[in-house]
Design an enzyme around this catalytic site. Structure first.
Site, short mmCIF file in Angstrom:
data_model
loop_
_atom_site.label_atom_id
_atom_site.label_comp_id
_atom_site.label_asym_id
_atom_site.label_seq_id
_atom_site.Cartn_x
_atom_site.Cartn_y
_atom_site.Cartn_z
N PRO A 1 -8.41 1.26 -4.23
CA PRO A 1 -7.07 1.26 -3.64
C PRO A 1 -6.07 2.02 -4.51
O PRO A 1 -4.95 2.27 -4.09
CB PRO A 1 -6.70 -0.23 -3.60
CG PRO A 1 -7.54 -0.88 -4.64
CD PRO A 1 -8.76 -0.03 -4.83
N ASP B 1 0.82 -1.19 0.00
CA ASP B 1 0.00 0.00 0.00
C ASP B 1 0.86 1.23 0.00
O ASP B 1 1.97 1.24 0.49
CB ASP B 1 -0.94 -0.01 1.20
CG ASP B 1 -2.39 -0.10 0.73
OD1 ASP B 1 -2.78 0.68 -0.14
OD2 ASP B 1 -3.09 -0.97 1.25
N ARG C 1 7.34 -0.75 -6.70
CA ARG C 1 7.40 -1.20 -5.30
C ARG C 1 8.84 -1.46 -4.86
O ARG C 1 9.78 -1.09 -5.55
CB ARG C 1 6.55 -2.47 -5.13
CG ARG C 1 5.07 -2.22 -5.27
CD ARG C 1 4.28 -3.49 -4.98
NE ARG C 1 4.68 -4.05 -3.70
CZ ARG C 1 4.30 -5.24 -3.25
NH1 ARG C 1 3.53 -6.00 -3.99
NH2 ARG C 1 4.71 -5.66 -2.06
N TYR D 1 -2.12 -1.86 -11.79
CA TYR D 1 -3.57 -1.81 -11.65
C TYR D 1 -4.17 -1.72 -13.04
O TYR D 1 -3.87 -0.77 -13.78
CB TYR D 1 -4.00 -0.58 -10.84
CG TYR D 1 -3.72 -0.69 -9.35
CD1 TYR D 1 -4.53 -1.49 -8.55
CD2 TYR D 1 -2.67 -0.01 -8.77
CE1 TYR D 1 -4.29 -1.60 -7.19
CE2 TYR D 1 -2.43 -0.10 -7.41
CZ TYR D 1 -3.25 -0.90 -6.63
OH TYR D 1 -3.00 -0.99 -5.28
#
Lengths: 697, 697
Positions: free
Chosen positions: A387, A77, A304, A312
């Site tokens: 998200p 996240d 990341r 996404y």
């Protein structure tokens, strides 16, 4: 359920009911993470770490999770700068940032008119420069929660831990007891599950790759309970009598359903897919947050840790209210085929997909946040949204960061229960704002991109898209959130107390206190001012005192010191005898003279300069190693007039007022309203503190 | 000892013999620390954490400590900026600095001519501004070691831990096997102690306060063994056959005594006392490093974590060679009486002394550092000096930070054994320098301060004192240490390879590579250049490539890329097929063009830009959040000519040369000399790497 008389009973001040997210990630990532992750969801861990700081007052908190401890997750996240500031208030930013991947740049990609594939438009910084010390970052949720839980263990002297495999079965509130401070009005029946019962099915399989589909929001609330009604002999049962309950148990919140609160929101959900892995690609912005609008659909790249990337991917699926998409449709191949089409003319391949899932983008908000100010829900239990803007974790943590210290002060006897109403009055307007922004963004993302020639009302103008995204970024950074509708904010609205905003022009009342560098009067070190206020429940009164090498200013501070040292002063009045003098209200002084012209014994003892204490006196002066912080200038405070700023335990600005008797009246009014007044004989008195005599030189 | 045939035998690559310091601290501090500390001495933990990074090559390291795990300590030590840079190379600086107390300012105090008490002279920053990102700091040694051991556990995937209660009983070297890479020439006999045996007597009592006198250097070497010869039945015995042994077992080193090395040094020791506690004082510089020369004697204030302060107090005691002071003379009252006399006219009281000890200041150095380059000693086992300049921990950690990666590369087959000789040739001159500086400082500190009227040859001129201390500070910061006498340093001395220092004027050959900010070509983030080289054993070749938006410079880099991609190139030649291509030599490119004018696929694949790898390409350009690092300018490198800098795994500069064919010859020569040449058929080949095609746009 068996009757209470047969079941063990216990009392606790705060019961936090959490639900660790169960999403499986396998392959390389999982082996790294499996023996590390022991999370409890972001809202739960922040609530727990806050409450750990109140164990020193004998306040007891339990945290229960129905999952076993053998849970791990593929969840990653985004952390916005405000969340990292919040970690820093727990002294955790350094640890977390040393592992996180900063997201530095956003690039916008759109169809090229001639070849039809994508081409790069603008590039902008992902975090608006100057808005915070920190930038948007990404770190595996398990690592973040691990650091917070380690801190909880340390701050509670090892007394707090997560109780795993504990299933809540019943929740009752005795409304007649709710206004009684000594009562335990909430009864929660729990049952200890066996190891086998509490271990969830980790993942569904779709071909060779394990996925997070099983626990994504593609399932119904009720599906979440299915695992936890095994038909086995009764385990160890217990009735917990709690003063307060926090339900931080996720989007399928059991607590919310017990309270009968409804999730209200949009009828139609867009469906998106998520893929994690290490891509081989010639797409040049694979390490940026690339927002891609192609003729084949939309996609967002999230870089990341290490070489990992998350994609996404917008899917050509929509779901009507209450419906759920057929999960079997979502496969790694289907997701990658779609991604490859979007990336044209660039090539992308993910040789090993580490994890994938799908989710529905729908914006929903709970009908209520609290029942009788005794049972609260927080985080995903209150609000669901996409998200993609990385707000799930940030918004959830900010909920309990707002709530838990208030419960702590009520239980410690420092604040009346009325302060608890500010949780909903502060956090609900934020959530509404979040959901509005998210819905707008989600629609733009899911809309069909059109070149200018094709533009019509069904399509998305790329300029609109970028403008909305940019405006959204400012909100999503979290640093401009304003608690405008709260009794703890002296903003003059709706009959509330009025601040003198003009005395600290760049310290917006009701927003988080910005941080600038000051220098310690004692040793000359440079520090961010908020790093002198690590979160432990204290309110801070920051005296911007003018110049301590100016006799008039020194006398002005002396006058304020006399009020602060008095038994009717704001510190004594709200601090019981058996507490440290700075337990509830901490006084910081920031002067703007020349540090070396001033000696520490020039400051008035004992409330402003408590003998033997070195974290109260600062100066806005040049430092040895980091230049001049220009704090007065940056805060918009006059070096002549100074100012008083009241900062709440969560670093939000409660009051700005003048550095004089009138200002001190306002400070007293603010705390009279917010905190409990200690009876005269039981107050913490400055007279009990031994002054150190001035040196005789 | 029983004969080998009856005893279990095992093989290990590296055996590290440590000895956790046993000094008791009690009261408040101890209760905080007791459940946290599991150290092994600074030299030992750094050696272990380095070796953990070589477990990926199947290299097995054991760490044994004769103490039980129930050891804790009151030890605190200063960290110089170089040590914190070293922690950062393990990605630990953030964690450690978030707990440490920065020592920001030194103030000098001397007798006032009129009243005879002390008065403040100058104040200077404790760390020379600009010399490092970090400043001198203080943190409890147990916390530091805890972070390093946690890292060791993580980096070794949980395979490494300290074996406690393991007593080494015998050490033999088979000299006939020492040059055989596959042999285990060192036999160490060990015995597992019972919990009771391995728990040392924690402290001596002197009245009410527990002290560290028992294990201070006020005891003889032999006294250290007394506890560990209990007359009990034989425990579990084992013969460890080791390829290499590191003795990091402290000033009373058992390993050193087995090797028969002598400690050589001064005949007379000054005696100092140490007191830890939270003082109540009107001395204004209690949070600075205050160096006080008074008529009553000398004293140094070291501000520690929280409100803790350590006082180093000169005592009127001296000890002749081999002698030891009567420990019963040193009591808390005696120490505080002396401190109070020094602080006049200021008052100081320490209501609760948490810990105290005494030590003798003597400078001694071991006669040898290594036996057959198979058994090495490090840290306090090699050199003893006064703790006052805070060098004990720094010098010890730097020893094994220098040694362990060399052993790792020899064991991994990457380097010949000859590299091991550089341990002594690099670290002994440093230790000599350290001891010389320390002796000078100790004499000045212990000398009687005299006002100018009284100045004579026996006294200390305060100006001399400050000058020496200031010069000493520069050395003690650790950032200017030069390995001038080493085969791994191409400094042109004694027939060694010659660097072109003029191409990188501010990168002193043989010193640690300074760090400046660069920007990632991939995502625009700003980073310190050395933070792109976290310690994992790699040498780095940093190509300061000029401007990538300049066609001539691009072509120049292309030419170098061809040599680097070749099977006879420096990377392939020294990297076996079964290693990652960057396992031994890592190539970093720092260009100085405009980042957004350049695409990542403009860089040559695969050695310079390995597909899917994002930590190789950087630019000296302005950043979004932290201005312009001006790396070329700060390194003293021309943007036109560029340079090649070879940085060793410990971040010391091995070679500086030109960005052309001749320079590449020098790079090859450097590594030919230092590393093993892999036979032609077994080399790691660039041809095995799949190139990503350029996008077709």
């Amino acid at each position: 359920m068996s009757s209470d008389t047969q079941v063990r009973q216990s009392n606790v001040d705060v019961l936090i009911i959490v639900s660790a997210i169960v999403e499986a990630s396998l392959g390389h990532l999982a082996s790294v993470m499996a023996n590390r992750y022991q999370g409890a969801g972001p809202a739960g861990v922040i609530a727990a770490d806050w409450m750990a700081r109140f164990t020193k007052y004998g306040i007891k908190t339990r945290v229960v999770d129905k999952r076993s401890h053998k849970v791990f997750t593929g969840q990653a996240d985004g952390l916005n700068p405000r969340s990292i500031e919040m970690f820093q208030s727990f002294n955790l930013a350094g640890k977390i940032c040393s592992e996180a991947n900063p997201m530095n740049e956003v690039s916008f990609w759109a169809p090229n008119e001639s070849h039809g594939g994508i081409e790069r438009g603008r590039r902008i910084p992902d975090t608006i420069p100057g808005i915070s010390r920190y930038v948007q970052s990404v770190l595996h949720q398990g690592r973040i929660e691990r650091h917070i839980l380690d801190d909880m263990a340390e701050k509670s002297n090892g007394t707090m831990k997560i109780e795993r495999g504990v299933l809540p079965e019943s929740l009752e509130i005795d409304e007649s007891l709710c206004e009684d401070d000594s009562a335990y009005p909430v009864k929660v029946g729990i049952r200890q599950l066996s190891e086998e019962e509490s271990r969830p099915k980790l993942a569904s399989k779709n071909g060779e790759v394990e996925s997070g589909l099983y626990k994504s929001n593609l399932v119904k609330d009720e599906d979440d309970d299915v695992d936890f009604n095994p038909n086995v002999p009764v385990g160890d049962r217990e009735i917990i009598n709690a003063k307060y309950v926090i339900g931080a148990d996720g989007a399928h919140s059991w607590v919310r359903r017990q309270l009968g609160f409804k999730m209200v929101g949009e009828g139609t959900d867009f469906v998106w897919g998520v893929v994690d892995g290490v891509p081989i690609t010639n797409f040049p912005d694979i390490r940026c947050r690339a927002a891609i609008h192609s003729k084949a659909g939309s996609l967002m790249v999230i870089p990341r840790e290490g070489a990992l990337v998350r994609l996404y991917i917008q899917l050509n699926l929509q779901v009507d209210e209450g419906g759920h998409v057929d999960r079997s449709l979502i496969t790694p191949k289907m997701l990658m085929d779609q991604a490859k089409a979007v990336f044209e003319p660039y090539t992308i391949d993910i040789p090993e997909i580490l994890w994938y899932t799908g989710y529905q983008v729908g914006q929903r908000l709970t009908s209520e946040y609290a029942k009788n100010e005794r049972v609260f829900i927080a985080g995903d239990a209150c609000h669901t949204h996409s998200p993609k803007a990385g707000q799930g974790m940030n918004a959830s943590m900010a909920d309990t960061y707002n709530l838990a210290w208030k419960i702590g002060h009520v239980l410690a006897g420092h604040a009346p229960r009325s302060i608890l109403k500010t949780y909903e009055s502060e956090r609900r307007p934020f959530a509404e704002h979040l959901i509005m922004n998210d819905a707008q963004l989600a629609k733009l993302f899911s809309g069909k991109p059109l070149s200018s020639a094709e533009l019509n009302e069904l399509g998305v103008d790329m300029k609109d898209f970028e403008t909305v995204l940019e405006r959204g970024i400012s909100f999503f950074l979290g640093t401009s959130i304003e608690y405008f509708n709260s009794e703890a904010t002296a903003n003059g609205k709706d009959g509330r107390q009025q601040s003198k905003q003009e005395l600290a022009k760049n310290v917006p009342i009701g927003q988080r206190f910005p941080s600038f560098q000051v220098v310690s009067q004692f040793d000359g070190r440079h520090q961010h001012l908020v790093d002198t206020m690590f979160a432990n429940g204290q309110f801070s009164i920051v005296l911007f005192a003018g110049s301590m090498d100016n006799a008039v200013h020194r006398q002005r501070l002396q006058t304020i010191a006399q009020r602060l040292d008095s038994d009717d002063g704001v510190v004594s009045k709200h601090t019981p005898k058996d507490r440290q003098r700075d337990a509830v209200i901490d006084i910081k002084t920031v002067h703007c003279g020349v540090r070396t012209n001033v000696e520490v014994h020039d400051f008035p003892q004992p409330t402003i300069y408590p003998p033997g204490t070195y974290n109260k006196l600062y100066v806005d002066d040049v430092s040895y190693h980091a230049g001049h912080g220009e704090a007065y200038k940056n805060y918009g405070i006059s070096k002549e007039d100074g100012a008083i700023v009241v900062v709440r335990p969560d670093h939000f600005v409660g009051l700005i007022t003048s550095l004089d008797g009138e200002g001190m009246d306002e400070v007293e009014k603010y705390f009279d309203h917010l905190l409990t007044t200690v009876p005269a004989g039981q107050r913490n008195s400055a007279k009990d503190i031994k002054i150190i005599p001035q040196p005789v030189v």
